[in-house]
Structures are given as structure tokens and as C-alpha cells.
Design a protein around this motif. Structure first.
Motif, PDB file in Angstrom:
ATOM      1  N   THR A  23      -4.317   5.347  47.889  1.00  0.00           N
ATOM      2  CA  THR A  23      -3.942   5.160  49.298  1.00  0.00           C
ATOM      3  C   THR A  23      -3.724   3.677  49.623  1.00  0.00           C
ATOM      4  O   THR A  23      -3.522   3.319  50.787  1.00  0.00           O
ATOM      5  N   GLY A  24      -3.844   2.836  48.611  1.00  0.00           N
ATOM      6  CA  GLY A  24      -3.548   1.417  48.833  1.00  0.00           C
ATOM      7  C   GLY A  24      -4.709   0.632  49.442  1.00  0.00           C
ATOM      8  O   GLY A  24      -4.566  -0.536  49.791  1.00  0.00           O
ATOM      9  N   LEU A  25      -5.863   1.286  49.536  1.00  0.00           N
ATOM     10  CA  LEU A  25      -7.023   0.613  50.127  1.00  0.00           C
ATOM     11  C   LEU A  25      -7.542  -0.484  49.215  1.00  0.00           C
ATOM     12  O   LEU A  25      -7.975  -1.544  49.675  1.00  0.00           O
ATOM     13  N   VAL A  26      -7.504  -0.245  47.914  1.00  0.00           N
ATOM     14  CA  VAL A  26      -7.933  -1.269  46.951  1.00  0.00           C
ATOM     15  C   VAL A  26      -6.930  -1.359  45.805  1.00  0.00           C
ATOM     16  O   VAL A  26      -6.143  -0.439  45.584  1.00  0.00           O
ATOM     17  N   THR A  27      -6.985  -2.473  45.099  1.00  0.00           N
ATOM     18  CA  THR A  27      -6.134  -2.663  43.927  1.00  0.00           C
ATOM     19  C   THR A  27      -6.930  -2.229  42.700  1.00  0.00           C
ATOM     20  O   THR A  27      -8.114  -2.526  42.607  1.00  0.00           O
ATOM     21  N   ARG A  28      -6.263  -1.555  41.767  1.00  0.00           N
ATOM     22  CA  ARG A  28      -6.977  -1.118  40.562  1.00  0.00           C
ATOM     23  C   ARG A  28      -7.439  -2.339  39.770  1.00  0.00           C
ATOM     24  O   ARG A  28      -6.671  -3.277  39.559  1.00  0.00           O
ATOM     25  N   ASP A  29      -8.670  -2.317  39.336  1.00  0.00           N
ATOM     26  CA  ASP A  29      -9.236  -3.466  38.654  1.00  0.00           C
ATOM     27  C   ASP A  29     -10.055  -2.959  37.461  1.00  0.00           C
ATOM     28  O   ASP A  29     -11.060  -2.257  37.645  1.00  0.00           O
ATOM     29  N   PRO A  30      -9.622  -3.283  36.246  1.00  0.00           N
ATOM     30  CA  PRO A  30     -10.296  -2.744  35.050  1.00  0.00           C
ATOM     31  C   PRO A  30     -11.786  -3.086  35.011  1.00  0.00           C
ATOM     32  O   PRO A  30     -12.594  -2.269  34.561  1.00  0.00           O
ATOM     33  N   ALA A  31     -12.153  -4.270  35.499  1.00  0.00           N
ATOM     34  CA  ALA A  31     -13.575  -4.638  35.478  1.00  0.00           C
ATOM     35  C   ALA A  31     -14.364  -3.713  36.408  1.00  0.00           C
ATOM     36  O   ALA A  31     -15.471  -3.281  36.080  1.00  0.00           O
ATOM     37  N   GLN A  32     -13.767  -3.388  37.536  1.00  0.00           N
ATOM     38  CA  GLN A  32     -14.440  -2.455  38.451  1.00  0.00           C
ATOM     39  C   GLN A  32     -14.499  -1.058  37.836  1.00  0.00           C
ATOM     40  O   GLN A  32     -15.496  -0.347  37.980  1.00  0.00           O
ATOM     41  N   GLU A  33     -13.427  -0.695  37.118  1.00  0.00           N
ATOM     42  CA  GLU A  33     -13.396   0.654  36.538  1.00  0.00           C
ATOM     43  C   GLU A  33     -14.528   0.865  35.530  1.00  0.00           C
ATOM     44  O   GLU A  33     -15.062   1.955  35.401  1.00  0.00           O
ATOM     45  N   ARG A  34     -14.890  -0.225  34.834  1.00  0.00           N
ATOM     46  CA  ARG A  34     -16.002  -0.100  33.886  1.00  0.00           C
ATOM     47  C   ARG A  34     -17.304   0.238  34.624  1.00  0.00           C
ATOM     48  O   ARG A  34     -18.089   1.060  34.172  1.00  0.00           O
ATOM     49  N   ILE A  35     -17.484  -0.394  35.765  1.00  0.00           N
ATOM     50  CA  ILE A  35     -18.701  -0.111  36.549  1.00  0.00           C
ATOM     51  C   ILE A  35     -18.637   1.310  37.123  1.00  0.00           C
ATOM     52  O   ILE A  35     -19.631   2.028  37.152  1.00  0.00           O
ATOM     53  N   VAL A  36     -17.434   1.710  37.532  1.00  0.00           N
ATOM     54  CA  VAL A  36     -17.243   3.070  38.051  1.00  0.00           C
ATOM     55  C   VAL A  36     -17.733   4.090  37.023  1.00  0.00           C
ATOM     56  O   VAL A  36     -18.492   5.015  37.338  1.00  0.00           O
ATOM     57  N   GLY A  37     -17.342   3.883  35.759  1.00  0.00           N
ATOM     58  CA  GLY A  37     -17.742   4.805  34.691  1.00  0.00           C
ATOM     59  C   GLY A  37     -19.261   4.861  34.551  1.00  0.00           C
ATOM     60  O   GLY A  37     -19.852   5.930  34.406  1.00  0.00           O
ATOM     61  N   ARG A  38     -19.883   3.718  34.637  1.00  0.00           N
ATOM     62  CA  ARG A  38     -21.339   3.678  34.463  1.00  0.00           C
ATOM     63  C   ARG A  38     -22.041   4.345  35.638  1.00  0.00           C
ATOM     64  O   ARG A  38     -23.062   5.013  35.465  1.00  0.00           O
ATOM     65  N   LEU A  39     -21.495   4.158  36.831  1.00  0.00           N
ATOM     66  CA  LEU A  39     -22.122   4.781  38.000  1.00  0.00           C
ATOM     67  C   LEU A  39     -22.002   6.302  37.922  1.00  0.00           C
ATOM     68  O   LEU A  39     -22.928   7.027  38.292  1.00  0.00           O
ATOM     69  N   ASP A  40     -20.872   6.790  37.386  1.00  0.00           N
ATOM     70  CA  ASP A  40     -20.730   8.236  37.240  1.00  0.00           C
ATOM     71  C   ASP A  40     -21.717   8.795  36.222  1.00  0.00           C
ATOM     72  O   ASP A  40     -22.302   9.864  36.425  1.00  0.00           O
ATOM     73  N   ARG A  41     -21.903   8.051  35.119  1.00  0.00           N
ATOM     74  CA  ARG A  41     -22.883   8.512  34.125  1.00  0.00           C
ATOM     75  C   ARG A  41     -24.270   8.586  34.755  1.00  0.00           C
ATOM     76  O   ARG A  41     -25.031   9.517  34.521  1.00  0.00           O
ATOM     77  N   LEU A  42     -24.560   7.588  35.563  1.00  0.00           N
ATOM     78  CA  LEU A  42     -25.868   7.551  36.219  1.00  0.00           C
ATOM     79  C   LEU A  42     -26.025   8.738  37.178  1.00  0.00           C
ATOM     80  O   LEU A  42     -27.070   9.379  37.225  1.00  0.00           O
ATOM     81  N   ILE A  43     -24.964   9.038  37.896  1.00  0.00           N
ATOM     82  CA  ILE A  43     -25.021  10.200  38.805  1.00  0.00           C
ATOM     83  C   ILE A  43     -25.294  11.468  38.001  1.00  0.00           C
ATOM     84  O   ILE A  43     -26.117  12.302  38.382  1.00  0.00           O
ATOM     85  N   ASP A  44     -24.634  11.590  36.843  1.00  0.00           N
ATOM     86  CA  ASP A  44     -24.866  12.776  36.009  1.00  0.00           C
ATOM     87  C   ASP A  44     -26.331  12.863  35.592  1.00  0.00           C
ATOM     88  O   ASP A  44     -26.940  13.928  35.661  1.00  0.00           O
ATOM     89  N   GLU A  45     -26.882  11.738  35.165  1.00  0.00           N
ATOM     90  CA  GLU A  45     -28.284  11.756  34.716  1.00  0.00           C
ATOM     91  C   GLU A  45     -29.229  12.082  35.864  1.00  0.00           C
ATOM     92  O   GLU A  45     -30.194  12.825  35.692  1.00  0.00           O
ATOM     93  N   ILE A  46     -28.924  11.513  37.012  1.00  0.00           N
ATOM     94  CA  ILE A  46     -29.782  11.779  38.173  1.00  0.00           C
ATOM     95  C   ILE A  46     -29.688  13.251  38.576  1.00  0.00           C
ATOM     96  O   ILE A  46     -30.688  13.895  38.876  1.00  0.00           O
ATOM     97  N   ALA A  47     -28.473  13.778  38.536  1.00  0.00           N
ATOM     98  CA  ALA A  47     -28.287  15.183  38.901  1.00  0.00           C
ATOM     99  C   ALA A  47     -29.045  16.075  37.907  1.00  0.00           C
ATOM    100  O   ALA A  47     -29.671  17.069  38.310  1.00  0.00           O
ATOM    101  N   ASP A  48     -29.012  15.703  36.619  1.00  0.00           N
ATOM    102  CA  ASP A  48     -29.751  16.475  35.617  1.00  0.00           C
ATOM    103  C   ASP A  48     -31.255  16.407  35.870  1.00  0.00           C
ATOM    104  O   ASP A  48     -31.961  17.401  35.761  1.00  0.00           O
ATOM    105  N   LYS A  49     -31.714  15.245  36.210  1.00  0.00           N
ATOM    106  CA  LYS A  49     -33.144  15.086  36.444  1.00  0.00           C
ATOM    107  C   LYS A  49     -33.575  15.921  37.667  1.00  0.00           C
ATOM    108  O   LYS A  49     -34.617  16.565  37.661  1.00  0.00           O
ATOM    109  N   ARG A  50     -32.727  15.903  38.658  1.00  0.00           N
ATOM    110  CA  ARG A  50     -33.026  16.666  39.865  1.00  0.00           C
ATOM    111  C   ARG A  50     -33.092  18.157  39.543  1.00  0.00           C
ATOM    112  O   ARG A  50     -33.978  18.872  39.993  1.00  0.00           O
ATOM    113  N   LEU A  51     -32.142  18.571  38.724  1.00  0.00           N
ATOM    114  CA  LEU A  51     -32.106  19.963  38.319  1.00  0.00           C
ATOM    115  C   LEU A  51     -33.381  20.319  37.563  1.00  0.00           C
ATOM    116  O   LEU A  51     -33.984  21.370  37.782  1.00  0.00           O
ATOM    117  N   ALA A  52     -33.798  19.403  36.667  1.00  0.00           N
ATOM    118  CA  ALA A  52     -35.007  19.648  35.884  1.00  0.00           C
ATOM    119  C   ALA A  52     -36.213  19.767  36.805  1.00  0.00           C
ATOM    120  O   ALA A  52     -37.062  20.633  36.632  1.00  0.00           O
TER     121      ALA A  52
END
Ligand SMILES: Nc1ncnc2c1ncn2[C@@H]1O[C@H](COP(=O)(O)OP(=O)(O)OP(=O)(O)O)[C@@H](O)[C@H]1O
Length: 391
Positions: A23-52
Motif C-alpha cells: 500500500t506504499g506505507l513503507v519501502t521494502r527493506d531487506p534488513a527489516q525483512e530479516r527481523i520480520v522473519g525472526r519475529l514470525d518464528r518467535l510468534i510460532d514458538e510463543i503460540a506453541d508454548k501457549r498451546l502446550a
């Protein structure tokens, strides 16, 4: 969309980021994308822990327990200013599928902690609690309130904070807290020149054991970019312009509460009604109706990089002194290459309505030309470069 425990779905940080790019709100930035990936992994782990935790609470822990780390390692993101750390953490915070979560400025969190410690000590004196040591119960209460803690601007400057961080965070982590933080410094550089730093050092090891450390090393300071696109001359006067001035002020000061500052000047003071960091805000009346002179304007320019001037009226020969002061003021801010944000009754070329051909009219021509130049992209870029060199 991820599907979790058959009940809940969540959008990923990646999807949200892609949408913002789309939507043009931000410019794609590879350095940010790396952090995005890590935050998603963290969400997955947290969701798994919650499920457990849920499964365990329901008693089918052994039958259905997913592969879950006993402790979820958080994420500490550091990097230069305006790189988008807070923006990404806020997306994470919104999307992490946990109810007991808290996003807080680190200083505010520590103020809350010190407050609770005080209350515990008071209660101990009054005999309503038995434990001498306030940290374990305070940490337990904090962890019970929120087990995902997102800290903006993790920084340690206060010795009272520095001395309790090891024990506080050991206790928080022991209670299952997951930490996500943004900071301008790597963990090893926290509290770098602080008093009694050796007593603080164990905290760094504890932090690194419980959070992965990542740097957001993007080339762009997006905040500066955004500020450079700010309108710097707004007219005509009215509610709409006032609101836009307030927005610009809010953006450059990053929402910090302004204070009144007195600049001492041989035997007197120049009053700055609103100051925040390197930004100062005045009304035209403060600067040009009051009997100020070059030395006052210079003192202001020496102290601040960005000057806001509200409500510049159209001037003419009936307001000779304010007009003269305004000419001096603009000259000073121009010569010292300041960023100036102005709200005015009319556009710069129509700010002087006095008789043509007079000395003032000629002088005002120069003021107008300078005001126009100070609105230009070149001026703004030169200003940014100067800031970058100075920092
Ligand atoms: N990729 C991008 N494109 C455009 N604007 C962006 C991008 N990333 C961040 N921004 C904008 O830049 C500004 C600064 O971002 P943010 O506050 O997240 O930076 P930060 O790294 O936390 O800075 P600081 O360390 O100073 O707190 C925000 O207004 C944000 O919306």
C-alpha cells in the motif's frame, strides 16, 4: 493465515509487512525483512508454548503435547535511530496471539518496578507481607500480569535500575516471561560508563541467555526521511494549520513532553516557551513583539536545530518594530542554517503588505527570498546532512 489449535488464526508479521509495502506505507527493506522473519518464528514458538500450556491445563498434556521449548527465547533488536525497530516490534506486539502481553517504554517499566518495590517495603514495615526481599514477589506479579513483555528503547542509565536488573530479570525469566526489546545499543554496551558497572555485568549474560540478539542494520534513517518530507511553511492561519503544526511538532519531537527553557544571556534570560530536545517552539509574538534582538536570536540558534514559529501575521509599516525583528530573526536562522517550520497568515511572497520602495520593503524582499529558500528540498537536505555529520 496460520491456523492454531483449531480455534485461532493469525496474520503473520510478514503478511502485515508485505501489505504495508503493497500500500506504499513503507519501502521494502531487506534488513527489516530479516527481523520480520525472526519475529514470525518467535510468534510460532510463543503460540506453541501457549498451546502446550492449554493442553497441560486440560490434562491431555502427554497425549497431544507439541514439540515446545521449555523456555522461549525472546528477541533483542538493536540499531541506529529511525531504522524501524519500534515499528516492527509494534506489529509483533499486535499480532502475537497472547492476551497477557504488555508493550511499554523501558523507562516507564522500570519506574513501575521501583514503585512496586517501594510499596512492598512499605507493606513489609507495616507487617502485611512477610518476605524481606521485594524482587521475587514483584517479578512474580509482573509475570502473572503479562508473560510477553515488549520493551521500547531498552537503555540503562539509572544506577538504582542497573543494580536490580540481574535479579529482576532472572526472576522474570524464571517465571516464563518472554522478552522482546528494541534498543540503540548492543547488550554489551548497555550502561557502558555507568557507576559500579561490574555489578551490572551479570545482567548482560542473563539477557543473552534469554533473548537472541539481532541488529537492524538498515542504511536508511526513515524517521529523518519522513521529517524531510514535512511541510515547513503552512498558511493561511486557522484550526487546520494549527493542527498541522502540532502534527509536525509531534513528529520532530517524537511526542516528548515540551518544557519551558530559559537561556541565560548576560544578566537576563531568553524564554523558550516550548522546548524538546533540539527543537524549540515560539509564537511570532514571543519572538517579534517582545523586545528581542540579534543576540537573543543567536542564542536560540546556538541552542536549537529546529525552530517552530506559530502565527506570523502579514506585516506592514504600521508594525515597524515587529517587522524589523522578523527580518533579523530570519537572517539569523538563515545564516546559521536552521530548519524552520512556520505558520503564517499568507504565503511568504505576500507576507509584507507595506508601502513598496521603502527600506523595509527592500529588506523584507530578502526575508521573503530566504524564507522561500528555507522551504526548498535542497535546504532540507543540506540540513539533514549537517545533522548526520554532527551525530
Ligand atoms: N521501511 C520503511 N519505509 C518507510 N518508513 C519507515 C520504514 N521503516 C520505518 N519507517 C518509519 O520511520 C519512522 C521511524 O521508525 P521507528 O520509530 O520504528 O524507528 P526506530 O528504529 O525504533 O528508531 P529509534 O531507535 O530512534 O527509536 C517511523 O515513522 C516509521 O513508520
Amino acid at each position: 493465515m496460520h491456523v492454531r489449535d483449531g480455534l485461532q488464526t493469525h496474520v503473520t508479521v510478514r503478511q502485515r509487512y508485505d501489505h504495508m509495502v503493497g500500500t506504499g506505507l513503507v519501502t521494502r527493506d531487506p534488513a527489516q525483512e530479516r527481523i520480520v522473519g525472526r519475529l514470525d518464528r518467535l510468534i510460532d514458538e510463543i503460540a506453541d508454548k501457549r498451546l502446550a500450556q492449554k493442553s497441560s491445563a486440560l490434562g491431555w498434556l502427554f497425549a497431544k503435547r507439541p514439540k515446545t521449548p521449555a523456555v522461549v527465547k525472546g528477541l533483542y533488536v538493536y540499531g541506529g535511530v529511525g531504522r524501524g525497530k519500534t515499528m516492527l516490534m509494534d506489529i509483533f506486539f499486535e499480532l502475537v496471539p497472547v492476551r497477557r502481553k504488555r508493550r511499554v517504554h523501558f523507562n516507564d517499566f522500570m519506574a513501575d518496578v521501583q514503585d512496586r518495590i517501594q510499596k512492598h517495603r512499605q507493606a513489609r514495615k507495616e507487617g502485611t507481607v512477610k518476605e524481606d526481599d521485594p524482587i521475587p514477589p514483584v517479578a512474580k506479579a509482573l509475570a502473572e500480569e503479562s508473560w510477553v513483555l515488549c520493551f521500547d528503547e531498552f537503555t540503562v542509565t539509572d544506577i538504582a535500575d542497573a543494580m536490580i536488573l540481574s535479579r529482576l530479570f532472572s526472576a522474570l525469566f524464571a517465571n516464563g516471561v518472554v522478552l522482546v526489546a528494541t534498543s540503540n545499543v548492543a547488550p554489551q554496551d548497555l550502561y557502558r560508563d555507568g557507576l559500579n558497572r561490574q555489578l551490572f555485568l551479570p545482567f548482560i549474560a542473563i539477557l543473552e541467555r534469554h533473548a537472541d540478539v539481532a541488529t537492524l542494520d538498515s542504511d536508511t534513517d526513515y524517521r529523518l526521511e519522513k521529517l524531510n518530507r514535512l511541510p515547513v511553511y503552512m498558511s493561511p492561519l486557522g484550526e487546520d494549520t494549527d493542527r498541522r503544526m502540532d502534527e509536525a511538532w509531534h513528529a520532530v519531537t517524537r511526542g516528548r513532553a515540551p518544557t519551558t527553557v530559559e537561556i541565560p544571556l548576560k544578566g537576563r534570560h531568553v524564554t523558550v516557551p516550548r522546548a524538546a530536545g533540539s527543537c524549540a517552539r515560539f509564537s511570532f509574538a514571543d519572538l517579534c513583539d517582545a523586545p528581542l534582538g540579534t543576540r537573543d536570536y543567536l542564542a536560540i540558534a546556538e541552542r536549537f536545530d529546529t525552530i517552530f514559529i506559530d502565527h506570523v501575521p502579514v506585516l506592514d509599516h504600521t508594525r515597524r518594530n515587529p517587522a524589523k525583528r522578523f527580518i533579523l530573526l530570519v537572517d539569523t536562522l538563515y545564516d546559521t542554517k536552521k530548519r524552520v517550520v512556520v505558520s503564517a497568515e499568507n504565503t511568504a511572497d505576500k507576507l509584507y503588505a507595506g508601502r513598496a520602495g521603502t527600506t523595509e520593503a527592500f529588506e523584507f524582499d530578502r526575508t521573503v527570498s530566504r524564507l522561500i529558500e528555507m522551504q526548498s528540498k535542497d535546504w532540507q537536505e543540506a540540513w539533514s546532512e549537517k545533522q548526520a555529520l554532527a551525530s
